[in-house]
Scaffold this motif. Structure first.
Motif, mmCIF file in Angstrom:
data_model
loop_
_atom_site.group_PDB
_atom_site.id
_atom_site.type_symbol
_atom_site.label_atom_id
_atom_site.label_comp_id
_atom_site.label_asym_id
_atom_site.label_seq_id
_atom_site.Cartn_x
_atom_site.Cartn_y
_atom_site.Cartn_z
ATOM 1 N N GLU A 219 38.388 46.807 7.418
ATOM 2 C CA GLU A 219 38.393 48.117 6.776
ATOM 3 C C GLU A 219 37.547 48.137 5.501
ATOM 4 O OE1 GLU A 219 42.910 49.566 8.101
ATOM 5 O OE2 GLU A 219 42.505 48.823 6.072
ATOM 6 N N HIS A 220 37.472 47.005 4.812
ATOM 7 C CA HIS A 220 36.781 46.962 3.523
ATOM 8 C C HIS A 220 35.457 46.205 3.583
ATOM 9 C CE1 HIS A 220 40.948 47.938 2.322
ATOM 10 N NE2 HIS A 220 40.385 48.535 1.307
ATOM 11 N N HIS A 221 34.944 45.986 4.785
ATOM 12 C CA HIS A 221 33.659 45.288 4.907
ATOM 13 C C HIS A 221 32.556 46.153 4.294
ATOM 14 C CE1 HIS A 221 30.161 43.324 6.604
ATOM 15 N NE2 HIS A 221 30.942 42.324 6.999
ATOM 16 N N PRO A 222 31.869 45.664 3.246
ATOM 17 C CA PRO A 222 30.865 46.483 2.545
ATOM 18 C C PRO A 222 29.783 47.070 3.449
ATOM 19 C CG PRO A 222 31.362 44.500 1.293
ATOM 20 C CD PRO A 222 32.040 44.340 2.617
ATOM 21 N N ASP A 223 29.229 46.271 4.345
ATOM 22 C CA ASP A 223 28.146 46.763 5.207
ATOM 23 C C ASP A 223 28.629 47.888 6.121
ATOM 24 O OD1 ASP A 223 26.324 44.999 4.131
ATOM 25 O OD2 ASP A 223 26.742 43.424 5.601
ATOM 26 N N LYS A 224 29.846 47.751 6.649
ATOM 27 C CA LYS A 224 30.385 48.797 7.525
ATOM 28 C C LYS A 224 30.632 50.082 6.749
ATOM 29 C CE LYS A 224 32.541 45.846 11.022
ATOM 30 N NZ LYS A 224 33.801 45.473 11.726
ATOM 31 N N LEU A 225 31.131 49.955 5.512
ATOM 32 C CA LEU A 225 31.391 51.128 4.699
ATOM 33 C C LEU A 225 30.099 51.859 4.340
ATOM 34 C CD1 LEU A 225 34.193 49.750 2.342
ATOM 35 C CD2 LEU A 225 34.436 51.578 4.029
ATOM 36 N N VAL A 226 29.054 51.110 4.019
ATOM 37 C CA VAL A 226 27.760 51.730 3.703
ATOM 38 C C VAL A 226 27.214 52.451 4.925
ATOM 39 C CG1 VAL A 226 25.346 51.253 3.122
ATOM 40 C CG2 VAL A 226 27.175 50.185 1.802
ATOM 41 N N ALA A 227 27.371 51.850 6.094
ATOM 42 C CA ALA A 227 26.892 52.477 7.327
ATOM 43 C C ALA A 227 27.634 53.783 7.609
ATOM 44 C CB ALA A 227 27.066 51.517 8.508
ATOM 45 N N LYS A 228 28.883 53.879 7.151
ATOM 46 C CA LYS A 228 29.679 55.081 7.393
ATOM 47 C C LYS A 228 29.517 56.142 6.309
ATOM 48 C CE LYS A 228 33.177 52.919 10.309
ATOM 49 N NZ LYS A 228 34.602 52.691 10.572
ATOM 50 N N GLY A 229 28.799 55.790 5.237
ATOM 51 C CA GLY A 229 28.555 56.802 4.210
ATOM 52 C C GLY A 229 28.816 56.374 2.788
ATOM 53 N N LEU A 230 29.242 55.135 2.557
ATOM 54 C CA LEU A 230 29.422 54.660 1.194
ATOM 55 C C LEU A 230 28.055 54.482 0.547
ATOM 56 C CD1 LEU A 230 31.644 53.553 -0.837
ATOM 57 C CD2 LEU A 230 30.882 51.276 -0.109
ATOM 58 N N PRO A 231 27.845 55.055 -0.651
ATOM 59 C CA PRO A 231 26.543 54.901 -1.310
ATOM 60 C C PRO A 231 26.243 53.429 -1.574
ATOM 61 C CG PRO A 231 27.829 56.623 -2.373
ATOM 62 C CD PRO A 231 28.757 55.913 -1.421
ATOM 63 N N PRO A 232 24.997 53.005 -1.399
ATOM 64 C CA PRO A 232 24.638 51.609 -1.658
ATOM 65 C C PRO A 232 25.019 51.170 -3.068
ATOM 66 C CG PRO A 232 22.850 52.739 -0.535
ATOM 67 C CD PRO A 232 23.853 53.790 -0.892
ATOM 68 N N GLU A 233 24.982 52.125 -4.028
ATOM 69 C CA GLU A 233 25.329 51.784 -5.408
ATOM 70 C C GLU A 233 26.778 51.321 -5.535
ATOM 71 O OE1 GLU A 233 22.432 55.357 -5.712
ATOM 72 O OE2 GLU A 233 24.058 54.689 -4.416
ATOM 73 N N MET A 234 27.623 51.720 -4.578
ATOM 74 C CA MET A 234 29.040 51.382 -4.646
ATOM 75 C C MET A 234 29.391 50.148 -3.829
ATOM 76 S SD MET A 234 30.905 55.108 -4.714
ATOM 77 C CE MET A 234 30.563 56.251 -6.057
ATOM 78 N N MET A 235 28.381 49.477 -3.311
ATOM 79 C CA MET A 235 28.641 48.292 -2.502
ATOM 80 C C MET A 235 29.324 47.201 -3.335
ATOM 81 S SD MET A 235 26.128 45.878 -0.187
ATOM 82 C CE MET A 235 26.001 46.973 1.222
ATOM 83 N N GLU A 236 28.994 47.127 -4.638
ATOM 84 C CA GLU A 236 29.612 46.119 -5.492
ATOM 85 C C GLU A 236 31.123 46.317 -5.566
ATOM 86 O OE1 GLU A 236 28.474 43.327 -6.986
ATOM 87 O OE2 GLU A 236 26.654 43.727 -5.833
ATOM 88 N N LEU A 237 31.562 47.576 -5.570
ATOM 89 C CA LEU A 237 32.998 47.845 -5.590
ATOM 90 C C LEU A 237 33.656 47.345 -4.310
ATOM 91 C CD1 LEU A 237 33.071 51.511 -6.994
ATOM 92 C CD2 LEU A 237 33.157 49.356 -8.255
ATOM 93 N N ALA A 238 32.980 47.596 -3.185
ATOM 94 C CA ALA A 238 33.513 47.144 -1.900
ATOM 95 C C ALA A 238 33.532 45.619 -1.833
ATOM 96 C CB ALA A 238 32.671 47.714 -0.759
ATOM 97 N N LYS A 239 32.508 44.985 -2.384
ATOM 98 C CA LYS A 239 32.459 43.517 -2.393
ATOM 99 C C LYS A 239 33.594 42.946 -3.226
ATOM 100 C CE LYS A 239 27.476 42.833 -1.716
ATOM 101 N NZ LYS A 239 26.216 42.366 -2.360
ATOM 102 N N THR A 240 33.844 43.554 -4.385
ATOM 103 C CA THR A 240 34.931 43.092 -5.253
ATOM 104 C C THR A 240 36.271 43.215 -4.552
ATOM 105 O OG1 THR A 240 33.724 43.685 -7.269
ATOM 106 C CG2 THR A 240 36.105 43.452 -7.461
ATOM 107 N N LYS A 241 36.473 44.349 -3.861
ATOM 108 C CA LYS A 241 37.720 44.561 -3.127
ATOM 109 C C LYS A 241 37.880 43.502 -2.039
ATOM 110 C CE LYS A 241 41.431 46.748 -1.774
ATOM 111 N NZ LYS A 241 42.652 46.787 -2.609
#
Length: 259
Positions: A219-241
């Motif tokens: 659910e919190h995989h950064p690449d999957k979230l970006v592919a679904k619409g998470l801005p690339p700028e927020m990838m660091e937040l997903a990585k931290t999580k």
């Protein structure tokens, strides 16, 4: 000059919030057009990313104003998040403008969230990431004002989450805050907090712990979230999580003697 973001935002906003929603949608579309001016194409993924970005900071501003006024602490928290996302130049200016918009007394959070949910096409992982960012913001000062809790309940409801699901996320984020205070990965962190970060119970079997961990990481995989619409700028937040989930799982594994 790009105008389709404004047109699209106005129409969608009016559908869900009448005049208030239309005004917000027009502004959101303007921010989208501005962010897209340096990008080629108008793909649906990049559109969701731009709207996610702007809506995140607008709602953050609204949450910050919930206790009555935006304090220096609220501003520092917002700037710290922008720093964590490494926002500079136009991207940071857009985030600051969205934050200010959310602080306005006529900000229509209901129309805003209805529009956001529609643009996100109901993607649960994306909507949950959005909600978790707002929870993280509200808990950054280690306390939750009753008015902040009320607004978080509104956000959760508009995005399709129950009060029970919100309470579970709040408990997990409080545990995550404690987890960081104790030192995070590799330190003597509380096993109880590690279980809470994972949203699991000590009574669960090893197999259920492993299954739940894999589900959380998916659910919190950064690449999957970006592919679904998470801005690339927020990838660091997903990585931290994702790192926090991994650290909590490692702590539980060590305590249980799991392989």
């Amino acid at each position: 000059m790009r105008i389709w973001g404004k047109v699209f935002g106005f129409i969608i906003g009016y559908m869900f919030g009448r005049l208030g929603g239309a005004i917000f949608g027009l502004w959101l579309g303007h921010m989208y057009d501005r962010r897209q001016s340096a990008r080629a194409g108008l793909g649906s993924s990049s559109k969701r990313q731009a709207l996610f970005f702007n809506t995140t900071f607008a709602v953050m501003g609204h949450v910050a104003k919930a206790s009555g006024q935006v304090t220096e602490i609220d501003i520092r928290i917002a700037n710290a998040l922008m720093d964590q996302m490494r926002l500079t130049g136009d991207a940071r200016a857009d985030a600051q403008a969205a934050f200010r918009e959310g602080k306005e007394s006529d900000f229509d959070i209901h129309a805003c969230l209805k529009t956001f949910r529609l643009i996100s096409m109901g993607r649960k992982e994306l909507l949950q990431m959005f909600l978790e960012i707002q929870i993280q913001t509200a808990l950054s000062d280690a306390k939750l004002d009753p008015k902040e809790h009320t607004i978080l309940s509104t956000i959760a409801k508009e995005l399709g989450f129950s009060q029970k699901q919100l309470d579970e996320l709040l408990a997990r984020w409080q545990a995550e805050f404690n987890f960081h205070q104790q030192g995070g990965a590799g330190h003597q962190t509380s096993v109880a907090d590690a279980y809470d970060v994972l949203g699991m119970k000590e009574s669960m079997s090893d197999q259920d712990i492993k299954r739940g961990y894999r589900k959380l990481m998916n659910e919190h995989h950064p690449d999957k979230l970006v592919a679904k619409g998470l801005p690339p700028e927020m990838m660091e937040l997903a990585k931290t999580k994702a790192q926090d989930i991994q650290a909590a799982y490692d702590r539980v594994k060590s305590d249980r003697g799991m392989r």
